[in-house]
Design a protein around this motif. Structure first.
Motif, PDB file in Angstrom:
ATOM      1  N   SER A 117       1.275  -1.500   0.027  1.00  0.00           N
ATOM      2  CA  SER A 117      -0.272  -0.088   0.185  1.00  0.00           C
ATOM      3  C   SER A 117       1.051   1.534   0.078  1.00  0.00           C
ATOM      4  N   LEU A 130      -3.003   7.831   8.302  1.00  0.00           N
ATOM      5  CA  LEU A 130      -2.960   6.219   7.855  1.00  0.00           C
ATOM      6  C   LEU A 130      -1.678   5.906   8.043  1.00  0.00           C
ATOM      7  N   GLN A 149      -1.317   1.870   9.307  1.00  0.00           N
ATOM      8  CA  GLN A 149      -0.215   0.809   7.975  1.00  0.00           C
ATOM      9  C   GLN A 149       0.353  -0.249   8.892  1.00  0.00           C
ATOM     10  N   ILE A 186      -7.002  -1.875  12.091  1.00  0.00           N
ATOM     11  CA  ILE A 186      -7.578  -0.881  10.783  1.00  0.00           C
ATOM     12  C   ILE A 186      -8.748  -0.290  11.796  1.00  0.00           C
ATOM     13  N   GLN A 201      -5.425   2.463   1.856  1.00  0.00           N
ATOM     14  CA  GLN A 201      -5.735   1.935   3.415  1.00  0.00           C
ATOM     15  C   GLN A 201      -7.025   1.011   3.440  1.00  0.00           C
ATOM     16  N   ASN A 221      -6.239  -2.065   1.783  1.00  0.00           N
ATOM     17  CA  ASN A 221      -6.380  -3.101   2.802  1.00  0.00           C
ATOM     18  C   ASN A 221      -7.028  -3.385   3.420  1.00  0.00           C
TER      19      ASN A 221
END
Length: 217
Positions: free
Chosen positions: A16, A107, A112, A136, A170, A173
């Motif tokens: 990412s 983020l 991450q 997350i 993100q 993800n």
């Protein structure tokens, strides 16, 4: 002349952090060469001596440009912004700029790394999914609240900024780790708008030279 050579991006389709930089390069309409570093093959190609000499952190992305090599996606994006300012990814207004940086770091530093491959290896196979989901969701709870006051069409107002370059990867993800996005309507709405933009499509993990056939769009 080394200076006039095309920039070289060291990237992995699913990273990412690499995707953030690919979006920036696409938005700024830059021609570059890509060298793919497979993070799972050969025990992880990022651990090779050759790559470690290039980026001692043994992570992608790394960008060779203007005679220097830069690691860390946000540092790369800020350098591109300072040397190739069109289109603008950091607003002129200092308050908006602070919001963009705050969201980007939330983020890039706050979510991450906690669900990154290297951390997931440490928590053990059976805990990986719940660990990633928790990391997350916790970050997205904060982000959804922040976006209530900063968002327009995108994360900060109506122009695409560095914050958006961090958001879309993100959310991808989050999808991969099966996070329920229902509690995050603002994040979901912005992400949908971003994925409609060409720069986000061409740079997408499903359209990279190293994307496995079964994951291609």
């Amino acid at each position: 002349m080394a200076e006039s050579r095309k920039p070289i991006l060291y990237s992995y389709f699913r990273s990412s952090c690499s995707w953030r930089v690919r979006i920036a390069l696409a938005l700024k309409n830059m021609d570059y060469e890509m060298i793919t570093i497979n993070l799972t093959k050969d025990g992880g190609q990022q651990f090779s001596e050759e790559f470690q000499a290039l980026n001692p952190m043994k992570q992608v992305p790394a960008l060779k440009i203007d005679g220097i090599t830069i690691g860390q996606s946000l540092a790369i994006i800020e350098y591109l912004e300072e040397t190739r300012p069109t289109p603008q990814l950091l607003p002129q207004d200092p308050k908006k700029r602070a919001h963009v940086r705050m969201i980007s770091h939330l983020l890039a530093s706050g979510i991450q790394p906690l669900q990154n491959l290297s951390v997931l290896k440490q928590v053990g196979q059976e805990n990986q999914l719940t660990w990633a989901q928790r990391a997350i969701s916790s970050g997205f709870n904060a982000l959804e609240q922040i976006l209530q006051s900063t968002a327009g069409k995108y994360c900060v107002g109506d122009e695409v900024s560095m914050a958006d370059l961090c958001l879309a990867p993100q959310v991808a993800n989050a999808d991969r780790f099966k996070v329920d996005l229902t509690p995050y309507p603002t994040i979901s709405r912005i992400n949908k708008s971003l994925l409609a933009l060409e720069a986000f499509q061409v740079s997408h993990p499903c359209r990279q030279p190293d994307t496995p056939p079964e994951l291609r769009a």
